[in-house]
Design a protein around this motif. Structure first.
Motif, PDB file in Angstrom:
ATOM      1  N   ALA A 110       0.788  -1.133  -0.067  1.00 28.03           N
ATOM      2  CA  ALA A 110       0.120   0.061   0.168  1.00 28.03           C
ATOM      3  C   ALA A 110       1.105   1.333  -0.031  1.00 28.03           C
ATOM      4  CB  ALA A 110      -0.935  -0.060   1.226  1.00 28.03           C
ATOM      5  N   ASP A 111       2.160   1.003  -0.211  1.00 29.37           N
ATOM      6  CA  ASP A 111       3.036   2.296  -0.405  1.00 29.37           C
ATOM      7  C   ASP A 111       3.534   2.910   1.088  1.00 29.37           C
ATOM      8  OD1 ASP A 111       3.582   1.935  -3.037  1.00 29.37           O
ATOM      9  OD2 ASP A 111       1.665   3.234  -3.786  1.00 29.37           O
ATOM     10  N   VAL A 112       3.273   2.156   2.026  1.00 28.78           N
ATOM     11  CA  VAL A 112       3.582   2.806   3.172  1.00 28.78           C
ATOM     12  C   VAL A 112       5.261   2.849   3.368  1.00 28.78           C
ATOM     13  CG1 VAL A 112       3.503   2.421   5.690  1.00 28.78           C
ATOM     14  CG2 VAL A 112       1.569   2.197   4.646  1.00 28.78           C
ATOM     15  N   VAL A 116       8.551   2.172   7.701  1.00 28.11           N
ATOM     16  CA  VAL A 116       7.233   2.540   8.481  1.00 28.11           C
ATOM     17  C   VAL A 116       6.342   1.266   8.851  1.00 28.11           C
ATOM     18  CG1 VAL A 116       5.327   3.851   8.358  1.00 28.11           C
ATOM     19  CG2 VAL A 116       7.440   4.817   7.435  1.00 28.11           C
ATOM     20  N   ALA A 117       6.374   0.292   7.411  1.00 28.98           N
ATOM     21  CA  ALA A 117       5.344  -0.918   7.925  1.00 28.98           C
ATOM     22  C   ALA A 117       6.110  -1.749   8.983  1.00 28.98           C
ATOM     23  CB  ALA A 117       5.504  -1.624   6.800  1.00 28.98           C
ATOM     24  N   THR A 118       7.558  -1.972   9.116  1.00 25.61           N
ATOM     25  CA  THR A 118       7.854  -2.861  10.048  1.00 25.61           C
ATOM     26  C   THR A 118       7.663  -2.185  11.693  1.00 25.61           C
ATOM     27  OG1 THR A 118       9.492  -3.642   8.684  1.00 25.61           O
ATOM     28  CG2 THR A 118      10.051  -3.735  10.945  1.00 25.61           C
ATOM     29  N   VAL A 329       1.051   8.362   4.564  1.00 24.50           N
ATOM     30  CA  VAL A 329       1.834   7.931   5.850  1.00 24.50           C
ATOM     31  C   VAL A 329       3.445   8.264   5.594  1.00 24.50           C
ATOM     32  CG1 VAL A 329       2.213   5.974   7.450  1.00 24.50           C
ATOM     33  CG2 VAL A 329      -0.142   6.384   6.200  1.00 24.50           C
ATOM     34  N   ALA A 330       3.638   7.446   4.482  1.00 29.42           N
ATOM     35  CA  ALA A 330       5.253   7.661   4.376  1.00 29.42           C
ATOM     36  C   ALA A 330       5.917   9.006   4.188  1.00 29.42           C
ATOM     37  CB  ALA A 330       5.558   6.853   3.247  1.00 29.42           C
ATOM     38  N   ILE A 331       5.221   9.861   3.633  1.00 27.72           N
ATOM     39  CA  ILE A 331       5.515  10.988   3.278  1.00 27.72           C
ATOM     40  C   ILE A 331       5.769  12.028   4.492  1.00 27.72           C
ATOM     41  CG2 ILE A 331       4.987  13.528   2.459  1.00 27.72           C
ATOM     42  CD1 ILE A 331       3.807  11.988  -0.182  1.00 27.72           C
TER      43      ILE A 331
END
Length: 365
Positions: A110-112, A116-118, A329-331
């Motif tokens: 989902a491009d997180v 960040v996903a971890t 979320v990532a940005i």
């Protein structure tokens, strides 16, 4: 004798009545002075070189009922379906080791982003164990809360306006992200708020960029300041600022290049445009437009633009398309740049303020 006097008196009365009643010859009108004749002043034609004023003052229209727009949840349906399908698979078996592996994979898809996903899965796994949470809906609720914490809680998400002189917003981003459309939407919103707007066509390298900007200006009643194709973008920005200040225009929106056809690095050119404006005034916002469908490429773009243009906020465009949604979320988590606006369509009113909780709730509902 008396009879003669009476006759003479009657004759005089009749004659006087005749002259009084006779229509007078109309007085000839005064001749208007000829153009250029001594004692006249010729009005100089308005200066129009490089500046396109609206053809007519936009009429003040009576308020019309707002069109009923789909909810944010509905407009995020593609992103929502992509994520919800994967979350259903991940949470279907409860909360075992495979659940967390599947959840991490879903967030990455989902491009997180991997890091960040971890971090999200590690925190969520610990929290679920502590609370003994195993039901899918409860796990999804914990995930929603965790995702919201990834956004900066005290970030300023409203656009900045100047209380002295023209407000200046610099719009940056690579070609194709939706910069021009975003400018049009911003201009329309400002018009609805009864603020005057000027648009600076400082993307002088892309063919027909000023024409596209002109179309939006015509639709929203804004003024366009432009030069010839290939002109110095800094010169356009300078002239636009001078025009906005001289005309007491409320907001100047500066369109910039997303790619150059010269050997000058793009980031150097953007930094120059900003410096030119700041010699005369202030850049109150530098908004980076990112195509949400670009995924992690959007994150790389944000890193490049952030320092050169002094980015103050992100406009995440095209979220109504095939975007995964996790890039938001990532940005914000990795770069600390607040997302201020999201684009959800091509209409003039399809630009909305960004609220993290509202966004996450719509994405996971």
């Amino acid at each position: 004798m008396p009879e003669l006097l009476i006759v003479l008196a009657l004759v005089l009365v009749v004659a006087a009545a005749f002259f009084i009643a006779r229509p007078r010859k109309p007085k000839a009108p005064a001749e208007e002075p000829r153009a250029g004749a001594p004692g006249t002043t010729l009005e100089a034609p308005p200066e129009a070189a490089g500046i396109e004023e609206p053809a007519v003052e936009p009429p003040v229209e009576a308020p019309t009922p707002a069109r009923e727009r789909p909810s944010l949840r509905d407009r995020l349906r593609r992103s929502r379906k992509f994520l919800s399908d994967r979350l259903a698979d991940a949470f279907g078996a409860g909360a075992d080791d495979e659940t967390w592996d599947d959840l991490e994979a879903a967030l990455i898809q989902a491009d997180v982003g991997v890091d960040v996903a971890t971090r999200i899965v590690t925190d969520l796994r610990s929290l679920a164990r502590e609370r003994k949470t195993t039901e899918p809906e409860d796990l999804k609720g914990l995930l929603a809360d965790e995702l919201v914490t990834m956004f900066t809680s005290d970030a300023e998400r409203t656009l900045t306006f100047s209380s002295d002189g023209p407000t200046v917003w610099l719009i940056v981003g690579v070609n194709g992200t939706g910069k021009t459309t975003t400018i049009g939407k911003l201009s329309a919103d400002l018009r609805d708020r009864r603020r005057s707007v000027a648009l600076a066509a400082a993307d002088t390298f892309r063919a027909a960029a000023d024409e596209q900007l002109g179309v939006w200006a015509e639709r929203t009643g804004a003024t366009v300041v432009k030069h010839k194709p290939g002109a110095d973008p800094g010169a356009v920005a300078f002239d636009a600022y001078q025009h906005a200040r001289a005309k007491d225009i409320d907001v100047l929106i500066v369109d910039t290049a997303g790619r150059l056809h010269t050997k000058t690095p793009l980031m150097d050119e953007l930094a120059k445009v900003r410096r030119v404006i700041e010699k005369e005034g202030t850049v109150h916002e530098a908004l980076l437009v990112i195509d949400a469908t670009a995924g992690q490429n959007g994150l790389a773009q944000a890193r490049q633009f952030a320092e050169a243009a002094g980015v103050t906020g992100v406009v995440l465009a095209k979220l109504d398309g095939t975007a995964k949604g996790g890039i938001a979320v990532a940005i914000e988590n990795e770069l600390g740049i607040p997302i201020k606006l999201i684009g959800l369509g091509e209409g003039l009113d399809d630009l909305e303020p960004f609220d993290p909780k509202t966004f996450i709730d719509a994405l996971l509902s």
